[in-house]
Design an enzyme around this catalytic site. Structure first.
Site, PDB file in Angstrom:
ATOM      1  N   TYR A 143      -1.210  10.565  -0.246  1.00  0.00           N
ATOM      2  CA  TYR A 143      -0.630   9.209  -0.297  1.00  0.00           C
ATOM      3  C   TYR A 143       0.035   8.958  -1.645  1.00  0.00           C
ATOM      4  O   TYR A 143       1.211   8.594  -1.718  1.00  0.00           O
ATOM      5  CB  TYR A 143      -1.721   8.149  -0.035  1.00  0.00           C
ATOM      6  CG  TYR A 143      -1.301   6.762  -0.455  1.00  0.00           C
ATOM      7  CD1 TYR A 143      -0.284   6.082   0.227  1.00  0.00           C
ATOM      8  CD2 TYR A 143      -1.886   6.119  -1.556  1.00  0.00           C
ATOM      9  CE1 TYR A 143       0.121   4.809  -0.170  1.00  0.00           C
ATOM     10  CE2 TYR A 143      -1.489   4.846  -1.959  1.00  0.00           C
ATOM     11  CZ  TYR A 143      -0.483   4.203  -1.263  1.00  0.00           C
ATOM     12  OH  TYR A 143      -0.070   2.944  -1.657  1.00  0.00           O
ATOM     13  N   THR A 185       2.426   1.573  -6.206  1.00  0.00           N
ATOM     14  CA  THR A 185       0.983   1.516  -6.419  1.00  0.00           C
ATOM     15  C   THR A 185       0.582   2.084  -7.777  1.00  0.00           C
ATOM     16  O   THR A 185       1.277   2.937  -8.328  1.00  0.00           O
ATOM     17  CB  THR A 185       0.288   2.321  -5.300  1.00  0.00           C
ATOM     18  OG1 THR A 185      -1.094   2.468  -5.613  1.00  0.00           O
ATOM     19  CG2 THR A 185       0.879   3.728  -5.150  1.00  0.00           C
ATOM     20  N   ASP A 186      -0.580   1.651  -8.260  1.00  0.00           N
ATOM     21  CA  ASP A 186      -1.108   2.224  -9.512  1.00  0.00           C
ATOM     22  C   ASP A 186      -1.621   3.663  -9.308  1.00  0.00           C
ATOM     23  O   ASP A 186      -1.843   4.388 -10.276  1.00  0.00           O
ATOM     24  CB  ASP A 186      -2.220   1.335 -10.098  1.00  0.00           C
ATOM     25  CG  ASP A 186      -3.423   1.135  -9.181  1.00  0.00           C
ATOM     26  OD1 ASP A 186      -3.422   1.660  -8.039  1.00  0.00           O
ATOM     27  OD2 ASP A 186      -4.375   0.448  -9.600  1.00  0.00           O
ATOM     28  N   GLU A 187      -1.792   4.062  -8.027  1.00  0.00           N
ATOM     29  CA  GLU A 187      -2.378   5.391  -7.781  1.00  0.00           C
ATOM     30  C   GLU A 187      -1.480   6.529  -8.246  1.00  0.00           C
ATOM     31  O   GLU A 187      -1.935   7.657  -8.419  1.00  0.00           O
ATOM     32  CB  GLU A 187      -2.704   5.566  -6.291  1.00  0.00           C
ATOM     33  CG  GLU A 187      -3.682   4.536  -5.802  1.00  0.00           C
ATOM     34  CD  GLU A 187      -4.464   4.952  -4.570  1.00  0.00           C
ATOM     35  OE1 GLU A 187      -4.363   6.118  -4.144  1.00  0.00           O
ATOM     36  OE2 GLU A 187      -5.188   4.100  -4.039  1.00  0.00           O
ATOM     37  N   LYS A 223       4.015   8.351  -2.638  1.00  0.00           N
ATOM     38  CA  LYS A 223       4.500   7.137  -3.308  1.00  0.00           C
ATOM     39  C   LYS A 223       5.172   7.509  -4.636  1.00  0.00           C
ATOM     40  O   LYS A 223       6.192   6.921  -5.012  1.00  0.00           O
ATOM     41  CB  LYS A 223       3.346   6.150  -3.552  1.00  0.00           C
ATOM     42  CG  LYS A 223       2.789   5.485  -2.308  1.00  0.00           C
ATOM     43  CD  LYS A 223       3.774   4.602  -1.560  1.00  0.00           C
ATOM     44  CE  LYS A 223       4.081   3.307  -2.270  1.00  0.00           C
ATOM     45  NZ  LYS A 223       4.906   2.391  -1.429  1.00  0.00           N
TER      46      LYS A 223
HETATM   47  P1  NAD Z   1       0.002  -1.681   5.503  1.00  0.00           P
HETATM   48  O1  NAD Z   1      -0.360  -0.302   5.903  1.00  0.00           O
HETATM   49  O2  NAD Z   1      -0.911  -2.816   5.811  1.00  0.00           O
HETATM   50  O3  NAD Z   1       1.435  -2.078   6.128  1.00  0.00           O
HETATM   51  C1  NAD Z   1       2.509  -1.188   6.164  1.00  0.00           C
HETATM   52  C2  NAD Z   1       3.571  -1.763   7.094  1.00  0.00           C
HETATM   53  O4  NAD Z   1       4.696  -0.853   7.101  1.00  0.00           O
HETATM   54  C3  NAD Z   1       3.099  -1.912   8.534  1.00  0.00           C
HETATM   55  O5  NAD Z   1       3.489  -3.156   9.050  1.00  0.00           O
HETATM   56  C4  NAD Z   1       3.800  -0.771   9.263  1.00  0.00           C
HETATM   57  O6  NAD Z   1       4.056  -1.045  10.626  1.00  0.00           O
HETATM   58  C5  NAD Z   1       5.076  -0.646   8.450  1.00  0.00           C
HETATM   59  N1  NAD Z   1       5.680   0.683   8.557  1.00  0.00           N
HETATM   60  C6  NAD Z   1       5.051   1.894   8.414  1.00  0.00           C
HETATM   61  N2  NAD Z   1       5.924   2.885   8.602  1.00  0.00           N
HETATM   62  C7  NAD Z   1       7.136   2.323   8.804  1.00  0.00           C
HETATM   63  C8  NAD Z   1       8.433   2.834   9.049  1.00  0.00           C
HETATM   64  N3  NAD Z   1       8.676   4.166   9.107  1.00  0.00           N
HETATM   65  N4  NAD Z   1       9.460   1.964   9.221  1.00  0.00           N
HETATM   66  C9  NAD Z   1       9.238   0.626   9.181  1.00  0.00           C
HETATM   67  N5  NAD Z   1       8.018   0.079   8.975  1.00  0.00           N
HETATM   68  C10 NAD Z   1       6.983   0.928   8.790  1.00  0.00           C
HETATM   69  O7  NAD Z   1       0.297  -1.597   3.941  1.00  0.00           O
HETATM   70  P2  NAD Z   1       0.012  -2.673   2.788  1.00  0.00           P
HETATM   71  O8  NAD Z   1      -1.374  -2.510   2.317  1.00  0.00           O
HETATM   72  O9  NAD Z   1       0.512  -3.981   3.230  1.00  0.00           O
HETATM   73  O10 NAD Z   1       0.969  -2.075   1.651  1.00  0.00           O
HETATM   74  C11 NAD Z   1       2.333  -2.455   1.578  1.00  0.00           C
HETATM   75  C12 NAD Z   1       2.999  -1.714   0.430  1.00  0.00           C
HETATM   76  O11 NAD Z   1       2.327  -2.023  -0.788  1.00  0.00           O
HETATM   77  C13 NAD Z   1       2.946  -0.189   0.552  1.00  0.00           C
HETATM   78  O12 NAD Z   1       4.176   0.324   0.090  1.00  0.00           O
HETATM   79  C14 NAD Z   1       1.802   0.218  -0.358  1.00  0.00           C
HETATM   80  O13 NAD Z   1       2.016   1.521  -0.869  1.00  0.00           O
HETATM   81  C15 NAD Z   1       1.911  -0.820  -1.446  1.00  0.00           C
HETATM   82  N6  NAD Z   1       0.652  -1.149  -2.133  1.00  0.00           N
HETATM   83  C16 NAD Z   1      -0.467  -1.493  -1.415  1.00  0.00           C
HETATM   84  C17 NAD Z   1      -1.629  -1.866  -2.104  1.00  0.00           C
HETATM   85  C18 NAD Z   1      -2.884  -2.246  -1.365  1.00  0.00           C
HETATM   86  O14 NAD Z   1      -3.924  -2.429  -2.003  1.00  0.00           O
HETATM   87  N7  NAD Z   1      -2.864  -2.429  -0.051  1.00  0.00           N
HETATM   88  C19 NAD Z   1      -1.637  -1.879  -3.502  1.00  0.00           C
HETATM   89  C20 NAD Z   1      -0.482  -1.505  -4.199  1.00  0.00           C
HETATM   90  C21 NAD Z   1       0.673  -1.171  -3.493  1.00  0.00           C
HETATM   91  O1  DAU Z   2      -4.751   1.157  -5.981  1.00  0.00           O
HETATM   92  C1  DAU Z   2      -3.833   0.690  -5.025  1.00  0.00           C
HETATM   93  C2  DAU Z   2      -4.139   1.319  -3.690  1.00  0.00           C
HETATM   94  O2  DAU Z   2      -5.334   0.702  -3.219  1.00  0.00           O
HETATM   95  C3  DAU Z   2      -3.022   1.155  -2.672  1.00  0.00           C
HETATM   96  O3  DAU Z   2      -1.881   1.841  -3.125  1.00  0.00           O
HETATM   97  C4  DAU Z   2      -3.445   1.694  -1.302  1.00  0.00           C
HETATM   98  O4  DAU Z   2      -2.439   1.453  -0.349  1.00  0.00           O
HETATM   99  C5  DAU Z   2      -4.724   1.001  -0.889  1.00  0.00           C
HETATM  100  O5  DAU Z   2      -5.187   1.543   0.325  1.00  0.00           O
HETATM  101  C6  DAU Z   2      -5.789   1.147  -1.964  1.00  0.00           C
HETATM  102  O6  DAU Z   2      -6.248   2.512  -2.059  1.00  0.00           O
HETATM  103  P1  DAU Z   2      -7.804   2.855  -2.234  1.00  0.00           P
HETATM  104  O7  DAU Z   2      -8.041   4.235  -1.776  1.00  0.00           O
HETATM  105  O8  DAU Z   2      -8.268   2.471  -3.602  1.00  0.00           O
HETATM  106  O9  DAU Z   2      -8.409   1.765  -1.198  1.00  0.00           O
HETATM  107  P2  DAU Z   2      -9.581   1.842  -0.128  1.00  0.00           P
HETATM  108  O10 DAU Z   2      -9.829   0.435   0.320  1.00  0.00           O
HETATM  109  O11 DAU Z   2      -9.339   2.875   0.905  1.00  0.00           O
HETATM  110  O12 DAU Z   2     -10.813   2.297  -1.022  1.00  0.00           O
HETATM  111  C7  DAU Z   2     -11.234   1.545  -2.144  1.00  0.00           C
HETATM  112  C8  DAU Z   2     -12.392   2.271  -2.784  1.00  0.00           C
HETATM  113  O13 DAU Z   2     -13.513   2.201  -1.893  1.00  0.00           O
HETATM  114  C9  DAU Z   2     -12.132   3.746  -3.022  1.00  0.00           C
HETATM  115  O14 DAU Z   2     -12.775   4.150  -4.215  1.00  0.00           O
HETATM  116  C10 DAU Z   2     -12.798   4.438  -1.818  1.00  0.00           C
HETATM  117  C11 DAU Z   2     -13.956   3.510  -1.502  1.00  0.00           C
HETATM  118  N1  DAU Z   2     -14.351   3.431  -0.086  1.00  0.00           N
HETATM  119  C12 DAU Z   2     -13.375   3.183   0.839  1.00  0.00           C
HETATM  120  C13 DAU Z   2     -13.694   3.112   2.178  1.00  0.00           C
HETATM  121  C14 DAU Z   2     -12.625   2.849   3.210  1.00  0.00           C
HETATM  122  C15 DAU Z   2     -15.665   3.587   0.267  1.00  0.00           C
HETATM  123  O15 DAU Z   2     -16.546   3.786  -0.585  1.00  0.00           O
HETATM  124  N2  DAU Z   2     -15.992   3.511   1.608  1.00  0.00           N
HETATM  125  C16 DAU Z   2     -15.059   3.302   2.572  1.00  0.00           C
HETATM  126  O16 DAU Z   2     -15.411   3.261   3.776  1.00  0.00           O
END
Ligand code: NAD
Ligand code: DAU
Length: 356
Positions: free
Chosen positions: A158, A132-134, A162
């Site tokens: 988180y 992630t970019d975080e 990561k």
């Molecule tokens: P998600 O939470 O939707 O899915 C995570 C999956 O991993 C689920 O299916 C869960 O059951 C599985 N899992 C969790 N713990 C596990 C374990 N111990 N063993 C096996 N499986 C397990 O997450 P996502 O949003 O699809 O993100 C996927 C990946 O991409 C993550 O590594 C996250 O850090 C990264 N990522 C997400 C975003 C985003 O915006 N969602 C952006 C950048 C990177």
């Molecule tokens: O940047 C990549 C990341 O983006 C991933 O690594 C994470 O897995 C993914 O969850 C996401 O993280 P964020 O914290 O940016 O996503 P989230 O959707 O939780 O929140 C997006 C923005 O919106 C953040 O600034 C918080 C805000 N927010 C979020 C929720 C859930 C609100 O204002 N209200 C809300 O209820």
């Protein structure tokens, strides 16, 4: 075949579906099915022999060793993680366990398997770590976007977990020579995202007339990428990325949260008008997230320069597809909201496994 971890989650499921649309190479999908894992995301693959699902944990070394021995994957795409920042604030332990210990266990199992491969298979093997970019921390309004050489400054449990996993992956390459690739991506949105994250939460709440909770002043900025574009970027990196390298992936689309919420309201108002008036009336500013990062922005020039990848969707096209998907899939949404999707394994998948 390739081994995908976390392939029942949001991005993992989109990746598995995309992969099998474009290739006949089978996928071994290892997922623990936490609250975020949903096999309904993969219902269209129910009778597809190219998809082999294993319900299991990346922390389980015995299971990992068995899967490597039985299936001999040529690559791993590692999505499995705890992914929600707010949950990490309330319960960081699960994040350290899965993201740090789980990645460590997977790296060790992969290293043991890879070390025993013949030379040409060892050369071609890849461990792609999805991050992630975080990990890069928070930007000021005029700071340049994150490049791959930006220092790590994670601020939430988180992002710290990561970051730790990224460091382990890097070290397994430098110390043991494991052929790794790391991708650091910005915020994804699209079909099948669990409605705890900003965009699906706003869609769900707006449809049911609930408040739309915007943290703080709503001016935190994220760089939004359609999930299909993230999947195509990962495929490119897996195919042609240089071993040991990191690639940033982003949408060139910085937007403040409040703009995102207004866009979602506007689309819903147009596609499913509410007799009570515009959904913007539901916007409610609530107490900010502790330690809330102000701005993320990705400089995605390296992946474009080296691999020719750029996102295909604009935010306008991607968010419209996303809102339409949620409107077109009320059963998916209802099952997620009621928790019924968690019965899916017993209702459906157990029978499928018994047949094999
Ligand atoms: P998600 O939470 O939707 O899915 C995570 C999956 O991993 C689920 O299916 C869960 O059951 C599985 N899992 C969790 N713990 C596990 C374990 N111990 N063993 C096996 N499986 C397990 O997450 P996502 O949003 O699809 O993100 C996927 C990946 O991409 C993550 O590594 C996250 O850090 C990264 N990522 C997400 C975003 C985003 O915006 N969602 C952006 C950048 C990177
Ligand atoms: O940047 C990549 C990341 O983006 C991933 O690594 C994470 O897995 C993914 O969850 C996401 O993280 P964020 O914290 O940016 O996503 P989230 O959707 O939780 O929140 C997006 C923005 O919106 C953040 O600034 C918080 C805000 N927010 C979020 C929720 C859930 C609100 O204002 N209200 C809300 O209820």
């Amino acid at each position: 075949m390739i081994l995908v971890t976390g392939g029942a989650g949001f991005i993992g499921a989109n990746f598995v579906l995309d992969w099998l649309k474009g290739s006949d190479e089978p996928v071994l999908n290892l997922d623990a099915l936490t609250y975020a894992g949903n096999l309904e995301n993969l219902a269209s693959l129910q009778n597809d022999p190219r998809h082999v699902f294993v319900h299991g944990d990346i922390c389980d070394r015995t299971l990992l060793d068995r899967l490597f021995a039985e299936h001999a994957p040529r690559a791993i795409v590692h999505f499995a993680a705890e992914s929600h920042v707010d949950r990490s604030i309330h319960g960081p332990g699960a994040f350290v366990r899965t993201n740090v210990e789980g990645t460590f266990t997977l790296l060790e199992a992969a290293r043991a398997y890879w070390s025993g491969l013949p030379a040409n298979a060892r050369e071609g093997f890849r461990f792609l770590h999805v991050s992630t970019d975080e990990v890069y921390g928070s930007l000021g309004p005029y700071d340049p976007a994150f490049t791959e050489t930006k220092t790590y400054e994670p601020n939430s449990p988180y992002s710290a977990s990561k970051a730790a996993s990224d460091h382990l992956v890097r070290a397994w390459h430098h110390t043991y020579g494991l052929p790794v690739l790391t991708t650091n991506c910005s915020n994804n949105y699209g079909p099948c995202q669990f409605p705890e994250k900003l965009i699906p939460l706003m869609i769900v709440n707006a449809l049911t007339g609930k408040p739309l909770p915007v943290y703080g002043d709503g001016l935190n900025v994220r760089d939004w990428l359609y999930v299909g574009d993230h999947c195509s970027a990962i495929r490119e990196v897996l195919a042609r990325g240089r071993s040991g390298e990191t690639y940033n992936i982003g949408g060139w689309n910085e937007m403040a949260n409040i703009e995102i919420v207004r866009t979602v309201c506007g689309l819903l108002d147009a596609l499913r008008p509410d007799p009570a008036g515009s959904r913007e009336r539901l916007i409610t500013h609530v107490t900010d997230r502790p330690g809330h990062d102000r701005r993320y922005a990705i400089d995605a020039r390296k992946i474009e320069r080296e691999l020719g990848w750029r996102p295909a969707e604009t935010f306008a096209s991607g968010i419209r597809k996303t809102v339409e998907w949620y409107l077109d899939n009320p059963a998916w949404l209802a099952n997620v909201q009621s928790g019924a999707y968690r019965d899916w394994v017993s209702r459906n998948y157990a029978a499928r496994e018994a047949e094999r």
